[in-house]
Design an enzyme around this catalytic site. Structure first.
Site, PDB file in Angstrom:
ATOM      1  N   ASP A 124      51.380  37.646  43.706  1.00  0.00           N
ATOM      2  CA  ASP A 124      50.597  37.252  42.544  1.00  0.00           C
ATOM      3  C   ASP A 124      51.507  37.328  41.317  1.00  0.00           C
ATOM      4  O   ASP A 124      51.984  38.408  40.954  1.00  0.00           O
ATOM      5  CB  ASP A 124      49.409  38.235  42.415  1.00  0.00           C
ATOM      6  CG  ASP A 124      48.204  37.628  41.721  1.00  0.00           C
ATOM      7  OD1 ASP A 124      48.404  36.902  40.735  1.00  0.00           O
ATOM      8  OD2 ASP A 124      47.072  37.901  42.165  1.00  0.00           O
TER       9      ASP A 124
ATOM     10  N   ASP B 140      48.551  33.710  38.154  1.00  0.00           N
ATOM     11  CA  ASP B 140      47.423  34.196  37.374  1.00  0.00           C
ATOM     12  C   ASP B 140      47.225  33.354  36.105  1.00  0.00           C
ATOM     13  O   ASP B 140      48.200  33.046  35.408  1.00  0.00           O
ATOM     14  CB  ASP B 140      47.711  35.663  36.991  1.00  0.00           C
ATOM     15  CG  ASP B 140      46.507  36.355  36.384  1.00  0.00           C
ATOM     16  OD1 ASP B 140      45.501  36.520  37.089  1.00  0.00           O
ATOM     17  OD2 ASP B 140      46.579  36.729  35.192  1.00  0.00           O
TER      18      ASP B 140
ATOM     19  N   GLU C 123      45.848  29.629  39.436  1.00  0.00           N
ATOM     20  CA  GLU C 123      44.494  29.987  39.010  1.00  0.00           C
ATOM     21  C   GLU C 123      44.198  29.234  37.715  1.00  0.00           C
ATOM     22  O   GLU C 123      44.836  29.477  36.685  1.00  0.00           O
ATOM     23  CB  GLU C 123      44.351  31.497  38.774  1.00  0.00           C
ATOM     24  CG  GLU C 123      42.896  31.865  38.513  1.00  0.00           C
ATOM     25  CD  GLU C 123      42.682  33.141  37.718  1.00  0.00           C
ATOM     26  OE1 GLU C 123      41.547  33.634  37.680  1.00  0.00           O
ATOM     27  OE2 GLU C 123      43.638  33.642  37.098  1.00  0.00           O
TER      28      GLU C 123
ATOM     29  N   HIS D  97      38.396  38.786  44.047  1.00  0.00           N
ATOM     30  CA  HIS D  97      38.226  40.103  43.433  1.00  0.00           C
ATOM     31  C   HIS D  97      37.576  40.000  42.055  1.00  0.00           C
ATOM     32  O   HIS D  97      37.321  41.018  41.425  1.00  0.00           O
ATOM     33  CB  HIS D  97      39.591  40.781  43.324  1.00  0.00           C
ATOM     34  CG  HIS D  97      40.505  40.033  42.389  1.00  0.00           C
ATOM     35  ND1 HIS D  97      40.952  38.753  42.647  1.00  0.00           N
ATOM     36  CD2 HIS D  97      41.015  40.372  41.189  1.00  0.00           C
ATOM     37  CE1 HIS D  97      41.712  38.353  41.654  1.00  0.00           C
ATOM     38  NE2 HIS D  97      41.774  39.314  40.742  1.00  0.00           N
ATOM     39  N   ASP D  98      37.355  38.787  41.573  1.00  0.00           N
ATOM     40  CA  ASP D  98      36.714  38.614  40.261  1.00  0.00           C
ATOM     41  C   ASP D  98      35.254  38.186  40.373  1.00  0.00           C
ATOM     42  O   ASP D  98      34.563  38.112  39.352  1.00  0.00           O
ATOM     43  CB  ASP D  98      37.457  37.527  39.458  1.00  0.00           C
ATOM     44  CG  ASP D  98      38.858  37.949  39.066  1.00  0.00           C
ATOM     45  OD1 ASP D  98      39.099  39.157  38.887  1.00  0.00           O
ATOM     46  OD2 ASP D  98      39.732  37.075  38.939  1.00  0.00           O
TER      47      ASP D  98
HETATM   48  C1  NOJ Z   1      42.664  36.735  36.559  1.00  0.00           C
HETATM   49  C2  NOJ Z   1      42.634  37.857  37.535  1.00  0.00           C
HETATM   50  O1  NOJ Z   1      42.171  37.372  38.765  1.00  0.00           O
HETATM   51  C3  NOJ Z   1      41.764  38.934  36.939  1.00  0.00           C
HETATM   52  O2  NOJ Z   1      41.486  39.945  37.858  1.00  0.00           O
HETATM   53  C4  NOJ Z   1      42.454  39.462  35.715  1.00  0.00           C
HETATM   54  O3  NOJ Z   1      41.617  40.378  35.053  1.00  0.00           O
HETATM   55  C5  NOJ Z   1      42.819  38.341  34.732  1.00  0.00           C
HETATM   56  N1  NOJ Z   1      43.350  37.186  35.384  1.00  0.00           N
HETATM   57  C6  NOJ Z   1      43.861  38.799  33.763  1.00  0.00           C
HETATM   58  O4  NOJ Z   1      45.102  38.908  34.386  1.00  0.00           O
END
Ligand code: NOJ
Ligand code: MG
Length: 535
Positions: A106, A208, A271, A333-334
């Site tokens: 990542d 990210d 992402e 995970h989000d």
């Molecule tokens: C996306 C990530 O998936 C998330 O977990 C994170 O808080 C934010 N980007 C900031 O890096």
């Protein structure tokens, strides 16, 4: 890759692959600190391999003060001691490769931890050589923040630093300072990070918040968001018109891609959370390619009915640029757990959808066990997004709880109390129990993954949506002479659907349920996969 490439067998590995996301803090603890680590992951590789996925994506494992659980990186080229060290990383990578699996790390280019030595220097004085590596501005007249940008984690996106009398920009936590991607030295240093890990042998990166990396020149105010309603989170107060998705981002994505391509068939997954037409621009163009897979998050917010899913598939397929390979995401995970949103029976249908759509699926750890909504008792919340904006339901802890492996103490995850609680039903919902049960969610995932391996129609074939009436979504996948039909009942009542004539005698490869049903009918929450035998 076009048809010709396929005929010559040079389709890149990631087109037919399934990505499995591991959240390292919650997969397996090996040293008894209640937090997962690399040696833990290493000793669970058997499980990953038998599951039938092809690539592992690890959320950040780099040194980090853990303000945002690894997304605040303080050294891009090391391993967080709580997870292991470079030797344990190399051992993990070697074992992953020995099993024929791939590894994605990542990459967090938008921001570093404020404890990263670069930021420590940058903050130390206005004339420090690294000052311009981050985004510093004088206060606005009247002493407020330099503009109206809000942080995705709530509050202003600016933090005042008394030492030098300026504000620095942080799109996320104040512990995560945005790097200045207009500075060539930042670019060079970050490209070296990619070289470092590719040189160590990894197969790709998930990147990210790629669309955030570069901001509009002059940092103009963002327009107010006319649709903002209290309770949405302050990130939505303004539209991110000037703080994200700038044209120059595509030069950066292309620079990442050029590095990746120097190491062979390496994958970049971006992402990006943007409307479809914008999202598609992250594939780049044939002469300036961007990332191979801009994450497709459409399923995460989809109204869960046959019509809307059919529309999403059609819109997404139609929007793809020529040669752009699709991908699908069902959890991360989000996000809240899919089984928590849909219930277990419909989550089985969702699993069938994810693994039979055209494109590379990403499967999030624990979804293969059907982990649902987990109650986080007061005082055990850890997610800063929740702690900073309590009561809005923004907490991500519920989707990050440790993997339940068996019914021994702490579910076999750790010798001690884990950093987050286990799923409430871990005694009965765990890997050991589900491995024994042919009807478990885990067995369903394994069966689906095995079918994807067996049938090219499922892994790389074309898709044609046939109907979405009466709550049933029906589509066909085809590759050369192989033809497969998928019919998903999105509702809790029995349904019938128009079975295409040539599929009348088709063989049922798999159902999400045990119940034998007549051709053209589905039990409540049933999905089936049929295959034409006579071709
Ligand atoms: C996306 C990530 O998936 C998330 O977990 C994170 O808080 C934010 N980007 C900031 O890096
Ligand atoms: Mg540990």
């Amino acid at each position: 890759m076009g048809i010709q490439a396929e005929e010559h067998g040079i389709r890149p590995w990631w087109e037919s692959a399934v990505i499995y996301q591991i959240y390292p803090r919650s997969f397996q603890d090996s040293d008894g600190d209640g937090i997962g680590d690399l040696d833990g992951i290493r000793c669970r590789l058997d499980y990953v391999q038998k599951l039938g996925v092809d690539a592992i994506w690890l959320s950040p494992i780099f040194p980090s003060p853990m303000a945002d659980f690894g997304y605040d990186v303080s050294d891009y080229c090391g391993i967080e001691p709580m997870f292991g060290d470079l030797a344990s990383f190399d051992a993990l990578l070697a074992d992953i490769h020995a099993r024929g699996l791939k590894l994605l790390l990542d990459f967090v280019p938008n921001h570093s931890s404020t404890l990263h030595p670069w930021f420590v220097e940058s903050r130390s004085s206005r004339d420090n050589p690294k000052r311009d590596w981050y985004i510093w501005r004088d206060p606005a007249p009247g002493d407020g923040p330099p503009n109206n940008w809000t942080s995705d984690m709530g509050g202003a996106a600016w933090e005042f630093d008394a030492l030098t009398g300026q504000y620095y920009l942080h799109t996320f936590l104040k512990e995560q300072a945005d790097l200045n991607w207009r500075n060539p030295d930042v670019r060079a240093a970050m490209l070296d990070v990619l070289r470092f890990w590719f040189g160590r042998g990894i197969d790709g990166f998930r990147i990210d918040v790629l669309w955030h990396c570069i901001k509009a020149q002059g940092l103009p105010d963002n327009p107010p968001n006319p649709d903002y309603r209290p309770g949405m989170g302050e990130k939505f107060l303004v539209l991110q018109t000037n703080s994200a998705d700038q044209p120059e981002i595509h030069d950066i994505a292309h620079a990442f891609r050029q590095i990746a391509d120097q190491y062979g068939e390496r994958l970049l997954v971006g992402e990006i959370v943007l409307p479809l037409p914008k999202l598609m621009t992250y594939y780049g163009t044939p002469d300036r390619p961007g990332v191979q897979l801009p994450f497709n998050f459409l399923l995460l917010d989809a109204p869960w009915n046959a019509h809307s899913l059919a529309r999403i598939i059609a819109d997404y397929e139609a929007a793809l640029p020529h040669g752009g390979w699709p991908n699908w995401v069902l959890g991360s995970h989000d996000a809240p757990r899919i089984a928590g949103k849909l219930g277990e029976a419909q989550a089985r249908v969702a699993a069938m959808l994810l693994l039979t759509l055209r494109g590379t699926p990403t499967l999030y750890q624990g979804d293969e066990l059907g982990i649902g909504r987990v109650t986080i008792p007061p005082g055990r919340e850890r997610d800063p997004q929740d702690l900073r904006q309590p009561g809005l339901g923004l907490g991500r802890d519920g989707g990050r709880t440790p993997m339940p492996w068996d019914d021994s103490a702490h579910a076999g995850f750790s010798a001690t109390e884990p950093w987050l609680p286990l799923n409430d039903d871990w005694l009965v919902r765990n890997v050991a129990v589900q491995t024994q049960d042919a009807r478990s969610m885990l067995s369903l995932y394994r069966a689906l993954l095995a079918l994807r391996r067996e049938y090219r129609a499922l892994s790389v074939g074309d898709i044609r949506v046939l109907s979405s009436d009466t709550d049933v979504l029906v589509y066909e996948r085809g590759h050369e002479s192989e033809r497969i039909l998928v019919a998903l009942n999105l509702c809790e009542q029995p349904r019938s659907f128009a079975l295409p004539e040539d599929f009348a005698g088709a063989h049922r490869l798999l159902s999400t349920l045990d119940s034998p049903s007549l051709p053209g009918t589905l039990a409540p929450n049933e999905g089936v996969i049929l295959r034409l035998e006579n071709m």
